[in-house]
Write an enzyme that holds these catalytic residues in place. Structure first.
Site, short mmCIF file in Angstrom:
data_model
loop_
_atom_site.label_atom_id
_atom_site.label_comp_id
_atom_site.label_asym_id
_atom_site.label_seq_id
_atom_site.Cartn_x
_atom_site.Cartn_y
_atom_site.Cartn_z
N LYS A 236 -58.81 -19.71 32.84
CA LYS A 236 -58.43 -19.02 31.61
C LYS A 236 -58.24 -17.53 31.88
O LYS A 236 -58.91 -16.96 32.75
CB LYS A 236 -59.54 -19.18 30.55
CG LYS A 236 -59.74 -20.57 30.01
CD LYS A 236 -60.91 -20.57 29.02
CE LYS A 236 -61.19 -21.96 28.46
NZ LYS A 236 -60.14 -22.41 27.53
N ARG A 310 -62.10 -33.44 26.78
CA ARG A 310 -61.75 -34.84 26.54
C ARG A 310 -62.15 -35.72 27.73
O ARG A 310 -62.39 -36.91 27.57
CB ARG A 310 -60.26 -34.94 26.26
CG ARG A 310 -59.35 -34.61 27.41
CD ARG A 310 -57.93 -34.29 27.00
NE ARG A 310 -57.84 -33.01 26.30
CZ ARG A 310 -56.71 -32.51 25.81
NH1 ARG A 310 -55.57 -33.20 25.94
NH2 ARG A 310 -56.69 -31.36 25.20
#
Length: 458
Positions: A236, A310
């Site tokens: 990020k 996920r």
């Protein structure tokens, strides 16, 4: 924050607190002196939502009026604790029982400050509460636990500390805890959780809490416990990583909801599952392009290591599904796409069962704790196509919240009622009752939905 800071059961020094909305102000003014009415006019006070007026008296301060909007919304009252001078305040208005409960809860929410490392500049005003609503106190405690867990930096809230939080909860309520950690995840067939967390010096783990009578309906709760998310090798940027201590906000919600279920002794058998990891960068970090195994036997190509939530959830959901619960709920700070679509205050609800979705939406309306249903639009599974595996964990910027939910659904058994909440768990700035930092969203409505579905014994 202790409830003692927000409430007191008696006081000899409490000042009068009047609670009004715009429609009630004119009638109330007829009961006041000319001096008070002149003061109201001078201040231009109209009892608008979120407003506050101090009333003069012979000793300086005689009382106060707070203006509210919806009387059943706890946040209608949340500006009072830090808007009023410190000290004790006694309700002087006639409120319905439901409005009194909302006042109690809103006062507690508005009194909160995260004080682990820095003491607040002042104490909140206290509400005199001779007879507290026990359920509202439990709702407050659960909501503040979410805030505390999310606000705590990862150095003090990693996978180990999340496990401690679950163990403390279990000890309080007589539940059992099992933990599978480190390489034992591979031995016990939780390979996806291991893959995401293996690069951290803090071992990844699956934390499982079990409580209740086996004869009761079985409810399974799953919470995303990414205690910090660098993005992995798909790192990020700095501004995107700044608040990633909050990426375990889904776990915080699931833990707090389990707390409510046990504290209120809902007649269910409860399983809480928290896959807890750090998505770190290291020599053995999982890579873009790798194909990883999952508990369900579905192979997953890693398109992006920053779509890691996920990946850990899929093993936990598959494990929950093996136990054939009556209902499966998961909570996750899963996608920025949900925030772009609905903003920070409105969690995105996905469900494969209309009754579950409608019940949660209705509970949100009753509790003033809303959710918004989003579609499980299965044609978008095409965005998760892999050329070398059964599924990709990402692959397109289109419908990011939808495709994340579709990924999760792939690991839920057919016919099992399931709902997924994509929740921000954060306030970007200070608002009355909503200080910047961690936030519980749709927690109260989730509890109300379970209570309505299964009944209550407390």
């Amino acid at each position: 924050m202790s409830a003692a800071l927000a409430y007191t059961d008696a006081s000899t020094t409490a000042r009068a607190l009047h609670v009004l909305d715009r429609t009630q102000l004119a009638a109330w003014r007829t009961t006041q002196s000319a001096t008070v009415n002149a003061w109201i006019d001078a201040q231009g006070f109209a009892a608008g939502a979120g407003s506050l007026l101090l009333l003069p008296g012979e000793d300086g301060l005689a009382g106060a009026v707070i203006g509210i909007g919806d009387p059943l919304d706890p946040y209608s009252y949340a500006h009072a604790p830090f808007g009023l001078p410190a000290g004790d305040w006694q309700l002087a208005s006639d409120l319905s029982a439901d409005a009194r409960t909302a006042l109690q809860l809103g006062w507690g929410l508005g009194s909160y400050r995260f004080d682990r490392y820095k003491q607040p500049a002042r104490k909140p005003a206290r509400l005199v509460l001779p007879q507290a609503d026990a359920e509202a106190l439990d709702l407050l405690a659960a909501s503040l636990q979410v805030r505390d867990l999310v606000n705590t930096p990862t150095e003090h809230m990693g996978p180990d500390e999340l496990e401690v939080a679950v163990r403390e909860l279990a000890a309080t309520h007589g539940a059992q805890v099992e933990v599978v950690a480190g390489d034992a995840l591979l031995a016990q067939n939780f390979p996806a959780i291991h893959a995401v967390g293996r690069a951290s010096h803090r071992a990844p783990r699956l934390i499982a809490l079990r409580w209740g009578d086996a004869a009761q309906p079985h409810v399974a709760l799953v919470g995303k416990g990414v205690c910090f998310d660098t993005g992995g090798l798909d790192i990020k940027p700095a501004d995107g990583m700044r608040n990633m201590k909050k990426d375990m906000g889904g776990a915080a919600h699931a833990i707090a909801l389990a707390r409510l279920v046990m504290a209120r002794r809902l007649p269910v058998r409860l399983t809480l599952l928290v896959p807890a990891v750090e998505n770190s960068i290291g020599p053995n970090a999982f890579r873009p392009g790798e194909v990883i195994a999952t508990r369900k036997g579905v192979s997953v190509e890693i398109d992006n290591t920053d779509a890691e939530g996920r990946v850990i959830l899929c093993d936990a959901l598959a494990y929950a599904g093996e136990q054939s619960p009556d209902l499966l709920l998961d909570f996750a700070t899963l996608t920025g796409a949900a925030r772009i679509a609905l903003g920070p205050d409105l969690p995105a609800l996905f469900a494969n069962n209309d009754r579950v979705a409608n019940d949660w939406i209705a509970a949100g309306e009753r509790m003033r704790d809303p959710v918004w249903r989003m579609p499980l639009w299965r044609p978008y599974l095409r965005y998760l196509t892999s050329g070398i595996a059964d599924l990709a964990n990402a692959g397109s910027r289109m419908a990011g919240a939808v495709t994340a939910a579709l990924y999760l659904e792939r690991f839920v058994p057919d016919g099992l009622p399931w709902a997924h909440l994509d929740v921000y768990a954060w306030n970007d700035s200070d608002r009355a009752g909503r200080p910047a930092g961690g936030e519980a969203l749709a927690l109260r409505s989730a509890y109300a939905m379970l209570k309505a579905r299964y009944g209550a014994t407390a």
